[in-house]
Design a protein around this motif. Structure first.
Motif, PDB file in Angstrom:
ATOM      1  N   LEU A  48       0.845  -1.185   0.000  1.00 59.31           N
ATOM      2  CA  LEU A  48       0.000   0.000   0.000  1.00 59.31           C
ATOM      3  C   LEU A  48       0.884   1.239   0.000  1.00 59.31           C
ATOM      4  CD1 LEU A  48      -2.770  -0.971   2.600  1.00 59.31           C
ATOM      5  CD2 LEU A  48      -2.725  -1.363   0.133  1.00 59.31           C
ATOM      6  N   ILE A  49       0.842   1.972  -1.086  1.00 56.71           N
ATOM      7  CA  ILE A  49       1.609   3.211  -1.180  1.00 56.71           C
ATOM      8  C   ILE A  49       0.963   4.286  -0.306  1.00 56.71           C
ATOM      9  CG2 ILE A  49       2.537   4.943  -2.754  1.00 56.71           C
ATOM     10  CD1 ILE A  49       3.654   2.117  -3.125  1.00 56.71           C
ATOM     11  N   ALA A  50      -0.347   4.225  -0.185  1.00 53.91           N
ATOM     12  CA  ALA A  50      -1.083   5.192   0.631  1.00 53.91           C
ATOM     13  C   ALA A  50      -2.107   4.434   1.461  1.00 53.91           C
ATOM     14  CB  ALA A  50      -1.768   6.223  -0.262  1.00 53.91           C
ATOM     15  N   PRO A  51      -2.524   4.992   2.589  1.00 49.12           N
ATOM     16  CA  PRO A  51      -3.558   4.337   3.399  1.00 49.12           C
ATOM     17  C   PRO A  51      -4.868   4.230   2.614  1.00 49.12           C
ATOM     18  CG  PRO A  51      -2.491   6.113   4.614  1.00 49.12           C
ATOM     19  CD  PRO A  51      -2.066   6.258   3.185  1.00 49.12           C
ATOM     20  N   PHE A  52      -5.694   3.251   2.990  1.00 50.69           N
ATOM     21  CA  PHE A  52      -7.024   3.201   2.392  1.00 50.69           C
ATOM     22  C   PHE A  52      -8.051   2.833   3.448  1.00 50.69           C
ATOM     23  CE2 PHE A  52      -6.706  -1.404   2.150  1.00 50.69           C
ATOM     24  CZ  PHE A  52      -8.014  -1.855   2.046  1.00 50.69           C
ATOM     25  N   ASN A  53      -9.252   3.329   3.246  1.00 48.42           N
ATOM     26  CA  ASN A  53     -10.353   3.110   4.186  1.00 48.42           C
ATOM     27  C   ASN A  53     -11.051   1.793   3.858  1.00 48.42           C
ATOM     28  OD1 ASN A  53      -9.911   6.138   4.112  1.00 48.42           O
ATOM     29  ND2 ASN A  53     -11.350   5.962   5.819  1.00 48.42           N
TER      30      ASN A  53
END
Length: 740
Positions: free
Chosen positions: A566-571
Motif C-alpha cells: 500500500l503506497i497510501a492508506p485506504f479506508n
C-alpha cells in the motif's frame, strides 16, 4: 442532432459494407458424417408437443447423439430422435426423448430466462453464416420454458443468455419420456443472401438426474467441457436443404407506457419525504435493414423492469463490477467486448445512463461477409432541463471484427464521449486465434485521448493458453497506464504491469476405481503486479484441488498467499484506515456444493487466514428449495469476521439475501429479492411481477422498498432496532410487440 447524423452514417456504412465486403467467405468445414436435410412442408405442424402431425411421420430422424459427459464419446443411455422441417416462414424441430423412468424427469422451472439447467432440457445451436465462430442458441426445458443465447467467438457466458428471441415451444411428458416441438421464425435469425442455405447445427439433450449431456454432432470434452462444447460452432454439423424462404420486412416496434410513484426520504434525521409521480411513454424499433444487418432505435428509454443488483461488500481497494442487465444493450453484447472482461474493458455499457437518463439511441449490429460490425450512439441528459443539443452528452461506440482464416479474428473498436466541456476518445485493436481444440492466443491494445492531456494514456494485453480436456498451461501480460481512463470503459486497477501464469491437470476418474468421483481438477495460478515504474505492488499465488462427483456435487480445497504494498492508506470502512506498508497474508479454504437440480440443494464454504497484519474468518453458504414448479426459495449468507491491529479494526461484514420465485404458468411469474448488509444497514426489497400477455410483450409490476435499521448495535437481529424508510416505489409498465 448528433444522433440523427450517426444513424444516417450507420445506414450508409451498411450499404457500403454490403458492396465492399459482400463476398461471403467459404463456410467452415463441418465434421464429416454429420449432415441432415430439412424437409419442406406446405402443411406445417401445429406446435403443441404432440408429434402426431403428418409432416413428422415420413422424416427420417437424427438418432446418433453421443455422450460428452459423464463418459465422453460413449453411447447415450437413453434414445433420442430429432426431426427437422421448414416452411417459407419457420424452421421446425420435433424431439422425442425416450426415458426408461419418465417419473424421474426433472421439470420445475416456469420462468422464461430462468434456471432451465436444473431441469431436463434441450439445446438447439444454429450457425447461420457457417463462420464457425458465432451462433444462435435456443434452450427449452421439459415444461417448454424458454431461454436463448448468442454465441460469440465460440464463447458462452452468463451475459450470453440475455438475448430474447420470439419463438414457440411446447412439450408433453408421457409414459415413454417427453416430446418437444419448436417453431423458430426465420425473421428472428440473420443469415446470408442466397436461394439455398446451409447452416451449422448442433442439438443437445440433458438428462438431469444422471448429469448426462448428449450431442449431435459428436463434440468432445476437449472443446470446452460438458457445457462449453455447446459454443464450439466450428464443430457443428450441417443443416442442408433450406431454400426459397420468405425473409419478411423484419420490422418490430415495441412501444411502452409507464406509470409509477416514488417516495424518498432525503435526510434520515428528518421525517419529511418527497413524493414524485411518473407518467411516460417511449419505445424501441428493430429494423432488419438487410438479412445481415439489424438497426435498433430507442426513444425515451426506460429500464424500470430491470432486476436489482446483488449487494456486495467491498473489502478491497479496487472497484466492484456489476454486470449489465438492461435489454437494449444485451443483444450481441459479446461483439462489443474488448479488453479483459470485468477487469480492463475498453467498452462497458453500464457506464451509459448511470447519472443521466438515456434520451434516445441507435444500435446497429450484423455480419457482412466475414465482417462482424456494430455501432451504437446514445444521447443522455435530463430531458426536463436539456434538449438534444449542447447540454446533452453523446456516447458512441463502433466495432468491427473479421476472420482472417478459420478460428482467427482481428478487430478494432472506437468509443467517444462528447459533451459541452470536453471529450474522451478511445481506439483499440485486438486479435484472437483459437487453435487445436480449446487453446487460444489473445492480444489487444487501446489508446485514450482526452481533452485533459494528463488522461492521454494506453493499455494492452497478450496471452497464450494451451488447453484440452486434461491439461492446461498458460501465461499473460497486461499493462495499464497510470492515467488510463476510457470514459465508456471499466478499469479496476491503474498503473500496473501484470505477469500471470497458470497450470492445471484435470484427470477423469474410473467410477469403479473411486465410486462417485468422476473428475479431479488440480491447478495453480500466479500473478505478479508491478507499477509502471517497475516497483512491486502485489503478488498472488493460489493452489486448488477439486473433486467433481458424477452427480454434480463437488468439494474444493484451496490455499493462497497474497502480497500487497500500500503506497497510501485506504479506508476499509469509513472509520477504519489501513496504513501504508507491505503486507503478506496466507489463507486456506474449503467449499462444498451439492446438486442444485435436486429438490433441496445448497453450498457452503469456509476460509481462514491472515488479512492486512490481522486475521479474517469467512463463512458463506446458500440453500435452495424447489417446492414445485410453482414455488422456488433460495437464501444466501456471507459473513466475515475481521480483526485488524488498527483503530476500529474489529468488525464483521455480513450480507443476507432471500429470493422467492413464484409462477402460475410460463406466462405469469413473480420474483422477490430481499437483501440486507450491515455496512449500510439497509434492508431492501425488490418485487417484480411479469405477465407475458403475448409473445414478446410484457406487463410488469415492480415494487422497491428500502428501510434503514437504526441504532449503534450492529447485531443483525436486534429487536430494539427501529426501521426508517429510505425510499419506496411502485411502477407499472406495459410493452406491446408489433411486427411488420
Amino acid at each position: 442532432m448528433r444522433f440523427i447524423h450517426l444513424s444516417a452514417f450507420m445506414i450508409l456504412f451498411t450499404a457500403y459494407s454490403t458492396s465492399a465486403f459482400g463476398q461471403i467467405q467459404p463456410p467452415v468445414p463441418a465434421p464429416t458424417d454429420f449432415e441432415v436435410t430439412a424437409v419442406f412442408t406446405e402443411n406445417p405442424p401445429y406446435v403443441d408437443g404432440n408429434l402426431s402431425d403428418e409432416v413428422w411421420q415420413d422424416i427420417p430422424p437424427i438418432t446418433n447423439l453421443t455422450q460428452v459427459w459423464p463418459d465422453d464419446g460413449a453411447e447415450a443411455t437413453e434414445d433420442t430422435e430429432v426431426r427437422i422441417a421448414y416452411d417459407r416462414d419457420h424452421l421446425y424441430f420435433a424431439f422425442r426423448f425416450y426415458d426408461k423412468n419418465p417419473e424421474l424427469i426433472r421439470a420445475k422451472n416456469l420462468e422464461r430466462g430462468g434456471r432451465n439447467n436444473r431441469d431436463d432440457h434441450a439445446y438447439i445451436g444454429i450457425d447461420t453464416y457457417r463462420d464457425g465462430r458465432n451462433a444462435y442458441l435456443f434452450e427449452i426445458n421439459a415444461l417448454g420454458t424458454q431461454d436463448d443465447a448468442l454465441i460469440t467467438d465460440e464463447k458462452i457466458s452468463y451475459e450470453s443468455f440475455s438475448w430474447d428471441a420470439v419463438f414457440i415451444s411446447e412439450t408433453k411428458i408421457d409414459d415413454e419420456g417427453w416430446t418437444l416441438e419448436v417453431s423458430i421464425p426465420f425473421r428472428q435469425l440473420r443469415f446470408p443472401e442466397g436461394e439455398e442455405l446451409e447452416f451449422g447445427l448442433m442439438v443437445s439433450r440433458m438428462i438431469n438426474r444422471k448429469n448426462e449431456r448428449v450431442l449431435w454432432p459428436a463434440i468432445g470434452m476437449e472443446y470446452g467441457g460438458s457445457f462449453g462444447v455447446l459454443a464450439a460452432a466450428s464443430q457443428y454439423g450441417t443443416l442442408k436443404g433450406i431454400k426459397n424462404i420468405r425473409r419478411g420486412n423484419n420490422i418490430e416496434l415495441k412501444p411502452y407506457v409507464i406509470s409509477g410513484v416514488q417516495e424518498v426520504r432525503p435526510d434520515l434525521q428528518n421525517e419529511a419525504t418527497n413524493t414524485d409521480y411518473t407518467y411516460d411513454i417511449g419505445g424501441d424499433l428493430k429494423w432488419g435493414i438487410t438479412s445481415n444487418i439489424t438497426l435498433d432505435m430507442t426513444l425515451n428509454t426506460d429500464f424500470a423492469q430491470v432486476e436489482s443488483d446483488n449487494v456486495q461488500l467491498n473489502l478491497s481497494r479496487f472497484s466492484l463490477f456489476f454486470p449489465e442487465k438492461r435489454e437494449f444493450f444485451l443483444e450481441r453484447s459479446g461483439l462489443f467486448l474488448h479488453g479483459n472482461s470485468r477487469s480492463t474493458q475498453t467498452f462497458f455499457s453500464r457506464r451509459i445512463g448511470l447519472t443521466d437518463q438515456i434520451l434516445t439511441g441507435a444500435r446497429m449490429t450484423g455480419q457482412v461477409g466475414r465482417f462482424s460490425i456494430g455501432a451504437m450512439n446514445i444521447e443522455t441528459g435530463d430531458k426536463f432541463k436539456q434538449a438534444f443539443g449542447s447540454q446533452s452528452v453523446n456516447n458512441s461506440v463502433a466495432r468491427i471484427r473479421t476472420d482472417i482464416f478459420p478460428r482467427a479474428t482481428v478487430g478494432s473498436i472506437v468509443t467517444n464521449v462528447e459533451q459541452i466541456d470536453g471529450y474522451n476518445r478511445a481506439l483499440g485493436f485486438d486479435t484472437k486465434y483459437r487453435f487445436w481444440t480449446s487453446s487460444e492466443f489473445n492480444a489487444w491494445y487501446t489508446k485514450v485521448w482526452d481533452d485533459t492531456d494528463l488522461l492521454n494514456d494506453q493499455a494492452g494485453h497478450t496471452s497464450l493458453q494451451l488447453q484440452n480436456d486434461t491439461y492446461e498451461v498458460g501465461g499473460s501480460y497486461t499493462s495499464v497506464g497510470t492515467n488510463y481512463a476510457p470514459a465508456l470503459g471499466f478499469v479496476r486497477r491503474l498503473d500496473m504491469r501484470e505477469y500471470s501464469g497458470n497450470m492445471g491437470y484435470n484427470p477423469t476418474v474410473d467410477i469403479a476405481a473411486i465410486p462417485g468421483i468422476r473428475r479431479f481438477n488440480i491447478g495453480t495460478d500466479y500473478d505478479y503486479i508491478e507499477g509502471q515504474d517497475g516497483v512491486k505492488q502485489s503478488a498472488y499465488w493460489s493452489g486448488r484441488i477439486r473433486a467433481e462427483f458424477s452427480r454434480r456435487q463437488n468439494v474444493t480445497l484451496s490455499a493462497n498467499r497474497e502480497f500487497e504494498r500500500l503506497i497510501a492508506p485506504f479506508n476499509i470502512r469509513p472509520d477504519a484506515i489501513i496504513p501504508a506498508g507491505d503486507y503478506t497474508f496466507d489463507r486456506v479454504g474449503l467449499s462444498v456444493t451439492t446438486d442444485e437440480s435436486r429438490r433441496i440443494f445448497g453450498s457452503a464454504s469456509i476460509g481462514i487466514g491472515e488479512f492486512f497484519s490481522g486475521n479474517r474468518k469467512g463463512f458463506n453458504g446458500s440453500i435452495g428449495y424447489r417446492q414445485s414448479k410453482h414455488l422456488h426459495l433460495e437464501a444466501n449468507f456471507d459473513h466475515s469476521i475481521i480483526d485488524l491491529p488498527i483503530t476500529n479494526g474489529e468488525f464483521e461484514a455480513t450480507t443476507v439475501s432471500t429470493s422467492i420465485l413464484g409462477a402460475l404458468s410460463r406466462k405469469l411469474f413473480a420474483k422477490a429479492l430481499i437483501q440486507y448488509d450491515n455496512f449500510s444497514r439497509d434492508l431492501q426489497a425488490n418485487i417484480r411481477i411479469n405477465w407475458i400477455h403475448t409473445p414478446g410483450s410484457d406487463l410488469f409490476f415492480v415494487f422497491n422498498t428500502s428501510y434503514h435499521l437504526t441504532g449503534d448495535n450492529e447485531t443483525l437481529f436486534d429487536p430494539h432496532r427501529d426501521m426508517i424508510m429510505n425510499s419506496q416505489a411502485a411502477v407499472a409498465k406495459v410493452t406491446y410487440l408489433i411486427m411488420f
